[in-house]
Design a protein around this motif. Structure first.
Motif, PDB file in Angstrom:
ATOM      1  N   TYR A 128      23.965  43.464   5.793  1.00  0.00           N
ATOM      2  CA  TYR A 128      24.397  43.053   7.134  1.00  0.00           C
ATOM      3  C   TYR A 128      24.179  41.555   7.393  1.00  0.00           C
ATOM      4  O   TYR A 128      24.395  41.083   8.510  1.00  0.00           O
ATOM      5  CB  TYR A 128      23.665  43.815   8.240  1.00  0.00           C
ATOM      6  CG  TYR A 128      23.931  45.300   8.308  1.00  0.00           C
ATOM      7  CD1 TYR A 128      25.219  45.798   8.447  1.00  0.00           C
ATOM      8  CD2 TYR A 128      22.870  46.204   8.278  1.00  0.00           C
ATOM      9  CE1 TYR A 128      25.446  47.171   8.544  1.00  0.00           C
ATOM     10  CE2 TYR A 128      23.082  47.579   8.372  1.00  0.00           C
ATOM     11  CZ  TYR A 128      24.382  48.051   8.503  1.00  0.00           C
ATOM     12  OH  TYR A 128      24.592  49.401   8.608  1.00  0.00           O
ATOM     13  N   MET A 131      27.034  39.507   8.786  1.00  0.00           N
ATOM     14  CA  MET A 131      27.753  40.117   9.908  1.00  0.00           C
ATOM     15  C   MET A 131      27.167  39.605  11.217  1.00  0.00           C
ATOM     16  O   MET A 131      26.080  40.008  11.634  1.00  0.00           O
ATOM     17  CB  MET A 131      27.580  41.627   9.807  1.00  0.00           C
ATOM     18  CG  MET A 131      28.580  42.432  10.534  1.00  0.00           C
ATOM     19  SD  MET A 131      28.173  44.146  10.113  1.00  0.00           S
ATOM     20  CE  MET A 131      29.247  44.972  11.199  1.00  0.00           C
ATOM     21  N   SER A 133      27.887  40.108  14.330  1.00  0.00           N
ATOM     22  CA  SER A 133      27.615  41.067  15.412  1.00  0.00           C
ATOM     23  C   SER A 133      26.309  41.828  15.170  1.00  0.00           C
ATOM     24  O   SER A 133      25.618  42.205  16.107  1.00  0.00           O
ATOM     25  CB  SER A 133      28.775  42.049  15.561  1.00  0.00           C
ATOM     26  OG  SER A 133      28.924  42.814  14.385  1.00  0.00           O
ATOM     27  N   TYR A 134      25.987  42.038  13.909  1.00  0.00           N
ATOM     28  CA  TYR A 134      24.736  42.754  13.608  1.00  0.00           C
ATOM     29  C   TYR A 134      23.526  41.903  14.011  1.00  0.00           C
ATOM     30  O   TYR A 134      22.539  42.423  14.545  1.00  0.00           O
ATOM     31  CB  TYR A 134      24.676  43.126  12.126  1.00  0.00           C
ATOM     32  CG  TYR A 134      23.655  44.200  11.832  1.00  0.00           C
ATOM     33  CD1 TYR A 134      23.988  45.550  11.902  1.00  0.00           C
ATOM     34  CD2 TYR A 134      22.340  43.869  11.502  1.00  0.00           C
ATOM     35  CE1 TYR A 134      23.044  46.541  11.647  1.00  0.00           C
ATOM     36  CE2 TYR A 134      21.395  44.851  11.244  1.00  0.00           C
ATOM     37  CZ  TYR A 134      21.751  46.184  11.316  1.00  0.00           C
ATOM     38  OH  TYR A 134      20.810  47.159  11.074  1.00  0.00           O
ATOM     39  N   HIS A 135      23.622  40.591  13.771  1.00  0.00           N
ATOM     40  CA  HIS A 135      22.550  39.690  14.208  1.00  0.00           C
ATOM     41  C   HIS A 135      22.409  39.755  15.730  1.00  0.00           C
ATOM     42  O   HIS A 135      21.296  39.803  16.262  1.00  0.00           O
ATOM     43  CB  HIS A 135      22.851  38.251  13.793  1.00  0.00           C
ATOM     44  CG  HIS A 135      22.718  38.008  12.311  1.00  0.00           C
ATOM     45  ND1 HIS A 135      21.609  37.407  11.759  1.00  0.00           N
ATOM     46  CD2 HIS A 135      23.553  38.274  11.273  1.00  0.00           C
ATOM     47  CE1 HIS A 135      21.772  37.309  10.440  1.00  0.00           C
ATOM     48  NE2 HIS A 135      22.946  37.835  10.123  1.00  0.00           N
ATOM     49  N   MET A 137      23.217  42.233  17.676  1.00  0.00           N
ATOM     50  CA  MET A 137      22.668  43.543  18.032  1.00  0.00           C
ATOM     51  C   MET A 137      21.135  43.558  17.857  1.00  0.00           C
ATOM     52  O   MET A 137      20.398  44.006  18.737  1.00  0.00           O
ATOM     53  CB  MET A 137      23.333  44.617  17.159  1.00  0.00           C
ATOM     54  CG  MET A 137      22.887  46.029  17.398  1.00  0.00           C
ATOM     55  SD  MET A 137      21.407  46.482  16.510  1.00  0.00           S
ATOM     56  CE  MET A 137      21.989  46.563  14.823  1.00  0.00           C
ATOM     57  N   CYS A 138      20.686  43.029  16.713  1.00  0.00           N
ATOM     58  CA  CYS A 138      19.242  43.033  16.450  1.00  0.00           C
ATOM     59  C   CYS A 138      18.485  42.199  17.490  1.00  0.00           C
ATOM     60  O   CYS A 138      17.399  42.582  17.936  1.00  0.00           O
ATOM     61  CB  CYS A 138      18.944  42.466  15.065  1.00  0.00           C
ATOM     62  SG  CYS A 138      19.520  43.526  13.730  1.00  0.00           S
ATOM     63  N   ARG A 311      17.822  37.669   8.745  1.00  0.00           N
ATOM     64  CA  ARG A 311      18.449  38.783   9.454  1.00  0.00           C
ATOM     65  C   ARG A 311      17.387  39.734   9.964  1.00  0.00           C
ATOM     66  O   ARG A 311      17.305  40.881   9.573  1.00  0.00           O
ATOM     67  CB  ARG A 311      19.469  39.481   8.547  1.00  0.00           C
ATOM     68  CG  ARG A 311      20.563  40.189   9.311  1.00  0.00           C
ATOM     69  CD  ARG A 311      20.682  41.605   8.860  1.00  0.00           C
ATOM     70  NE  ARG A 311      19.526  42.381   9.240  1.00  0.00           N
ATOM     71  CZ  ARG A 311      19.100  43.465   8.628  1.00  0.00           C
ATOM     72  NH1 ARG A 311      19.692  43.905   7.557  1.00  0.00           N
ATOM     73  NH2 ARG A 311      18.039  44.132   9.047  1.00  0.00           N
ATOM     74  N   GLY A 313      15.513  42.343  11.812  1.00  0.00           N
ATOM     75  CA  GLY A 313      15.884  43.549  12.529  1.00  0.00           C
ATOM     76  C   GLY A 313      14.970  43.759  13.739  1.00  0.00           C
ATOM     77  O   GLY A 313      13.863  43.229  13.793  1.00  0.00           O
TER      78      GLY A 313
END
Ligand code: GDP
Ligand code: MN
Length: 395
Positions: A128, A131, A133-135, A137-138, A311, A313
């Motif tokens: 991820y 990505m 958008s994943y960053h 989101m986290c 990244r 989480g």
């Protein structure tokens, strides 16, 4: 705890963290409700997975308790999504939009630097990592969800994700029991993080702990790698010995969007063991997340740039915050919840032996191999106690 449980289990639970209610009871539907809601962050395209999760939590819990749901999205939920969800939920549902103040790049970040950082993680095939958008989101789940206006009225939350499955009937109210036992944070699975997603996270988390003169309440150790050999003592004139906190952290200018090159690891002699509570399941007090201490922690982590340049989480963020701020008595291990998300599951049938090895603070030296086997047999019996027709099968 059913009377038939082997003594070793009873002893562990007495000493550490009692399972609130074990085995199968008539759902306790007439008690008081907590000020709590399910929180689901999702996108329209995840509808199918969302419905799977709702069916599962409704069947195993909420059909008796009817807790409300708060759905959050950085976009807008479409009418198909909303109607389908409403057809499967037994509690009130609210729909929330996440604004740019809680999602995406803050003004102080150098976007070009951040985007380049993300691209590099993509090139390095970090899960991820590339990505964007994943960053986002986290970071949202690390420092913002609990500030969303729709959550302000709630004291507790239970996180739900698309594509999760509960195996066991949950016949008691976990919020009420956590409240009664004075718990702050509940988990059901603890796993190891992918190292390459968090190379510097622990340096910052330990710096936070030191800068605030926090001494461990006994949970921090869960996240510290046990040294394989006796640590070598550094000579007193070694510059790494008790180096004061790095200037970079003390006087760091916010908004650089990149991590200063510091060597806290050498200074601290502590290394992250990558352990974290898997946060796609979480039952926790929102007022802990809203506390000054948690937000100072988030702010410091955020300003380091680690949500973009690495990244990070939300799971290791929540876990390390808990490690710095909470003690084992504040944490509840829902070992009695059968839970699965994608490839990882927790099955109560094999919980004690396996989880004890994973979670250092649940470890006990008195637990010899024979007792472990005894426990395994108890938990793995094909027909776990099945009093009033409700039960648990890990299939
Ligand atoms: P994984 O479990 O780590 O593989 O990550 P997921 O893809 O399941 O994402 C975690 C949670 O965040 C899920 O509830 C997703 O629905 C949600 N999520 C992830 N990215 C986005 C996004 O860009 N927008 C919204 N609204 N939700 C997202
Ligand atoms: Mn997921």
């Amino acid at each position: 705890m059913p009377a038939g449980a082997p003594p070793s289990i009873r002893r562990i639970n007495d000493k550490y963290d009692k399972v609130f209610v074990n085995g199968c009871l008539e759902p306790q539907v007439n008690g008081p409700r907590a000020n709590a809601a399910f929180v689901v962050l999702a996108r329209n395209k995840e509808l199918e997975g969302v419905i799977q999760s709702i069916k599962s939590i409704e069947r195993h819990f909420n059909r008796w308790f009817h807790y409300p749901y708060v759905f959050l999205n950085d976009g807008d939920f479409n009418s198909t999504f909303k109607e389908t969800v409403l057809n499967h939920t037994s509690g009130p549902v609210e729909w929330g939009k996440i604004g740019p103040d809680m999602w995406g790049y803050p003004d102080w970040v150098d976007k070009a630097v951040a985007k380049e950082g993300i691209q590099k993680q993509g090139d390095a095939a970090i899960m991820y990592g590339g990505m964007e958008s994943y960053h986002h989101m986290c970071r949202f789940y690390s420092g913002f969800f609990y500030k969303h206006e729709l959550l302000q009225k709630y004291k507790w939350y239970w996180r739900l994700e698309p594509e999760i499955k509960y195996f066991c009937d949950i016949t008691y109210d976990p919020f009420i029991h956590m409240e009664r036992e004075g718990k702050t944070y509940g988990f059901t699975i603890a796993v190891k993080e992918l190292k390459e997603t968090v190379p510097n996270i622990f340096r910052y988390a330990s710096a936070y702990k030191r800068m605030n003169n926090l001494t461990s309440k006994g949970l921090w150790e869960m996240f510290v790698e046990k040294p394989k050999e006796e640590p070598k003592e550094l000579p007193k004139d070694d510059p790494k010995y008790k180096k004061p906190l790095p200037e970079e952290i003390l006087n760091s200018e916010p908004g650089t969007g990149s991590l200063p090159d510091i060597d806290l690891e050498a200074m601290e002699g502590e290394k992250y063991n990558m352990c974290h509570f898997w946060s796609n399941f979480e039952i926790a007090r929102l007022d802990w997340f809203r506390s000054k201490e948690y937000n100072d922690f988030f702010e410091m982590m955020d300003r380091s740039g680690g949500f973009w340049m690495e990244r990070w989480g939300d799971a290791p963020i929540h876990s390390l915050a808990a490690g710095a701020l909470l003690g084992p008595k504040d944490i509840h291990y829902f070992r009695d919840f059968g839970y699965r998300h994608t490839t990882i599951q927790h099955c109560p049938a094999n919980a004690p032996a396996r989880q004890l090895q994973r979670i250092p603070w649940l470890e006990t030296t008195t637990l010899d191999e024979k007792k472990r086997i005894e426990e395994d047999e108890y938990w793995a019996s094909p027909d776990p106690p099945k009093e009033n027709g409700v039960g648990c099968r890990c299939k």
